[in-house]
Design a protein around this motif. Structure first.
Motif, PDB file in Angstrom:
ATOM      1  N   TYR A 139       0.824  -1.206   0.000  1.00 29.46           N
ATOM      2  CA  TYR A 139       0.000   0.000   0.000  1.00 29.46           C
ATOM      3  C   TYR A 139       0.863   1.263   0.000  1.00 29.46           C
ATOM      4  O   TYR A 139       0.488   2.285  -0.595  1.00 29.46           O
ATOM      5  N   GLY A 140       1.996   1.197   0.672  1.00 31.13           N
ATOM      6  CA  GLY A 140       2.873   2.361   0.770  1.00 31.13           C
ATOM      7  C   GLY A 140       2.540   3.253   1.944  1.00 31.13           C
ATOM      8  O   GLY A 140       2.588   4.484   1.833  1.00 31.13           O
ATOM      9  N   ALA A 141       2.201   2.638   3.098  1.00 33.48           N
ATOM     10  CA  ALA A 141       1.797   3.406   4.278  1.00 33.48           C
ATOM     11  C   ALA A 141       2.642   3.027   5.482  1.00 33.48           C
ATOM     12  O   ALA A 141       3.287   1.990   5.501  1.00 33.48           O
ATOM     13  N   GLY A 142       2.587   3.919   6.496  1.00 35.94           N
ATOM     14  CA  GLY A 142       3.217   3.674   7.781  1.00 35.94           C
ATOM     15  C   GLY A 142       4.611   4.263   7.837  1.00 35.94           C
ATOM     16  O   GLY A 142       5.190   4.558   6.819  1.00 35.94           O
ATOM     17  N   PRO A 143       5.154   4.467   9.040  1.00 31.45           N
ATOM     18  CA  PRO A 143       4.501   4.259  10.332  1.00 31.45           C
ATOM     19  C   PRO A 143       3.395   5.298  10.578  1.00 31.45           C
ATOM     20  O   PRO A 143       3.412   6.374   9.983  1.00 31.45           O
ATOM     21  N   PHE A 144       2.448   4.962  11.444  1.00 30.79           N
ATOM     22  CA  PHE A 144       1.297   5.817  11.682  1.00 30.79           C
ATOM     23  C   PHE A 144       1.587   6.849  12.768  1.00 30.79           C
ATOM     24  O   PHE A 144       2.305   6.581  13.726  1.00 30.79           O
ATOM     25  N   THR A 145       1.000   8.010  12.611  1.00 29.15           N
ATOM     26  CA  THR A 145       1.099   9.059  13.622  1.00 29.15           C
ATOM     27  C   THR A 145       0.121   8.776  14.757  1.00 29.15           C
ATOM     28  O   THR A 145      -0.767   7.923  14.653  1.00 29.15           O
ATOM     29  N   ARG A 146       0.255   9.519  15.853  1.00 25.03           N
ATOM     30  CA  ARG A 146      -0.690   9.372  16.971  1.00 25.03           C
ATOM     31  C   ARG A 146      -2.108   9.712  16.507  1.00 25.03           C
ATOM     32  O   ARG A 146      -3.067   9.042  16.876  1.00 25.03           O
ATOM     33  N   SER A 147      -2.233  10.742  15.675  1.00 23.47           N
ATOM     34  CA  SER A 147      -3.545  11.124  15.159  1.00 23.47           C
ATOM     35  C   SER A 147      -4.158   9.982  14.352  1.00 23.47           C
ATOM     36  O   SER A 147      -5.346   9.662  14.500  1.00 23.47           O
ATOM     37  N   ALA A 148      -3.345   9.348  13.503  1.00 24.88           N
ATOM     38  CA  ALA A 148      -3.852   8.245  12.684  1.00 24.88           C
ATOM     39  C   ALA A 148      -4.322   7.095  13.566  1.00 24.88           C
ATOM     40  O   ALA A 148      -5.365   6.478  13.307  1.00 24.88           O
TER      41      ALA A 148
END
Length: 318
Positions: A262-271
């Motif tokens: 997918y091309g995602a991450g790492p996630f932020t706290r908001s995410a």
């Protein structure tokens, strides 16, 4: 889990439906009901010298349902038409919303070759599974290139902002819980959601979200993802919401193969907080929908307890 409001077609009605859809019934060599679903009735139709078709029949229009479950066949039709060319989805052959001899919406579409990920799970090696998850990540990224003009469920009317749309979705399922007398394990769900509502304003692009991409709705064949099916739960919103059903009762951040595709991450706290909100919403839907559908029995009760446990955990993070 059997839904007593599902409609089943006899042979004569099936032939009439095919004729009205512009398909010569003589070319249909047979049809069989697909039993995996719990909401609609679906049939696989074989044809001589041509690709197979799938017919979906919505429940009887008088059947009780959740607020967002009105006109789902229209939404599924719109989903396939919007996603076509960006993601592997069925092609709509014919859509009929209450104009035939059948007292429910109908959708006739092309059949996509493949088995579901769920059906393949027992015979897929870890390396094969990882490759399929990476491929699925790429497919979902392509789906999320499709954008709309507003937010929310298309069948309910689009909102100007994601905050307005999502909070309305939450209010709808909470009203359903009250209407069907479904006890919730946590008080003031709406308040917990609204305490983080400002995070929803970070979403500035209404993306096409399937929102039901568990392994039973992903088709695979010859080592690749060939289809995304059952798009009736789709809405326009935050692409992060897609990750809830893709990792049901789990954390998508553990699925490195999918995220690499997918091309995602790492996630932020908001995410992560938004994901907790979206998980809570899906678990609320899962908790409430069984009552109008008439689900019962030990298996259903075990599912209810599992959903309640996960709902408490996600709301506790808010």
């Amino acid at each position: 889990m059997h839904n007593e409001h599902r409609l089943e077609l006899d042979d004569d009605t099936m032939r009439r439906v095919l004729s009205e859809a512009g398909v010569d019934p003589v070319t249909a060599t047979g049809w069989v009901e697909l039993t995996e679903g719990t909401y609609n009735t679906a049939y696989r139709i074989r044809r001589a010298g041509g690709p197979g078709l799938v017919l979906k029949v919505a429940p009887h229009p008088d059947a009780p349902g959740l607020t967002h479950e009105r006109g789902l066949m229209r939404t599924e039709t719109a989903f396939y038409r919007a996603a076509g060319g960006r993601a592997p989805v069925p092609e709509v052959v014919h859509a009929d919303f209450g104009r035939t001899t059948v007292p429910a919406d109908l959708l006739l579409m092309t059949e996509i070759q493949g088995d579901t990920l769920a059906a393949r799970a027992a015979t897929t090696t870890p390396a094969e599974a990882a490759a399929l998850r990476t491929g699925l990540g790429r497919v979902v990224a392509g789906l999320h290139e499709v954008t709309g003009t507003g937010y929310g469920y298309p069948q309910l009317g689009l909102a100007r902002t994601w905050r307005e749309a999502f909070l309305s979705m939450v209010d709808g399922v909470l009203a359903d819980a009250a209407r069907f007398a479904v006890a919730l394990p946590v008080d003031d769900v709406a308040g917990r959601m609204r305490s983080h509502a400002a995070l929803l304003d970070e979403v500035s692009r209404p993306v096409l979200v399937h929102f039901d991409l568990w392994d039973g709705n992903v088709l695979v064949h010859d080592g690749r993802v060939t289809g995304l099916i059952d798009g009736e739960r789709a809405f326009w919103g935050d692409p992060l919401a897609e990750f809830v059903s893709l990792a049901l009762f789990d954390d998508i951040e553990r699925d490195r193969a999918f995220l690499s595709g997918y091309g995602a991450g790492p996630f932020t706290r908001s995410a992560r907080l938004r994901l907790a909100m979206y998980r809570s919403y899906l678990y609320l839907v899962m908790l409430v929908e069984g009552t109008p559908r008439g689900y019962s029995g030990p298996g259903h009760q075990q599912q209810v307890e599992l959903v309640r446990k996960h709902l408490c955990a996600e709301l506790g993070a808010l």
